[in-house]
Design a protein around this motif. Structure first.
Motif, PDB file in Angstrom:
ATOM      1  N   ARG A 106       2.464   2.197  -3.523  1.00  0.00           N
ATOM      2  CA  ARG A 106       1.611   2.343  -4.710  1.00  0.00           C
ATOM      3  C   ARG A 106       1.665   3.770  -5.237  1.00  0.00           C
ATOM      4  O   ARG A 106       1.722   4.730  -4.486  1.00  0.00           O
ATOM      5  CB  ARG A 106       0.177   1.942  -4.387  1.00  0.00           C
ATOM      6  N   ARG A 133       0.810  -1.208   0.000  1.00  0.00           N
ATOM      7  CA  ARG A 133       0.000   0.000   0.000  1.00  0.00           C
ATOM      8  C   ARG A 133       0.854   1.275   0.000  1.00  0.00           C
ATOM      9  O   ARG A 133       0.580   2.203  -0.752  1.00  0.00           O
ATOM     10  CB  ARG A 133      -0.906  -0.023   1.224  1.00  0.00           C
ATOM     11  N   GLY A 153      -4.563  -7.146  -3.423  1.00  0.00           N
ATOM     12  CA  GLY A 153      -4.898  -6.642  -4.746  1.00  0.00           C
ATOM     13  C   GLY A 153      -5.883  -7.538  -5.482  1.00  0.00           C
ATOM     14  O   GLY A 153      -5.820  -7.663  -6.699  1.00  0.00           O
TER      15      GLY A 153
END
Length: 158
Positions: free
Chosen positions: A9, A6, A95
């Motif tokens: 990203r 996370r 994901g």
């Protein structure tokens, strides 16, 4: 099926990809030419690897149960709302697409052999899964949800 953590990203990735549309199209056309010339896809996976991929993408609830829930004493119970929030965090982290209804996740876990019931927790009657506890990984997702105000659905801003 690689997941980017996370914190790593790139929030501007969609804009960057849009700017690269012509290059992406050329890359896809080169791949099509190679496919037509070879008569098959390169890098085909073994049946076992294909099955693993289908399992990852096909039943996120089952995978969550295997990786994030452990059997416990019959009197132990976890609120289904806590399980659902941990499940959403798990899917976001992996994901993979998540089921968006808590009731459906509970129903699928029940189909996997988990038992549902009601239990008094902090003085309130709550719907629970009986005889389970979070694994270490599951605890991390429950704890991460408490620390993270964003939802795995990404719709909080609406």
């Amino acid at each position: 099926p690689t997941t980017v953590p996370r914190g790593e990203r790139d929030a501007t990735l969609p804009d960057k990809l849009e700017a690269e549309h012509p290059g992406i199209l050329n890359w896809a056309l080169e791949g099509l030419q190679r496919l037509l010339a070879n008569g098959h896809f390169s890098g085909d996976r073994t049946p076992a690897k294909t099955e693993d991929t289908w399992a990852k993408w096909g039943n996120s609830v089952k995978r969550f149960g295997k990786e994030c829930l452990n059997d416990a004493e019959p009197d132990d119970a976890l609120p289904t709302s806590d399980i659902f929030q941990a499940y959403l965090a798990y899917c976001d982290d992996e994901g993979i697409p998540a089921e968006t209804e808590q009731q459906l996740v509970t129903k699928k876990l029940k189909a996997e052999g988990y038992e549902t019931g009601r239990s008094r927790i902090d003085g309130k009657q709550r719907r629970v899964l009986c005889g389970v506890r979070f694994s270490g990984r599951g605890e991390g997702y429950r704890d991460a949800d408490a620390d993270d105000s964003s939802s795995a659905t990404g719709l909080d801003g609406f």
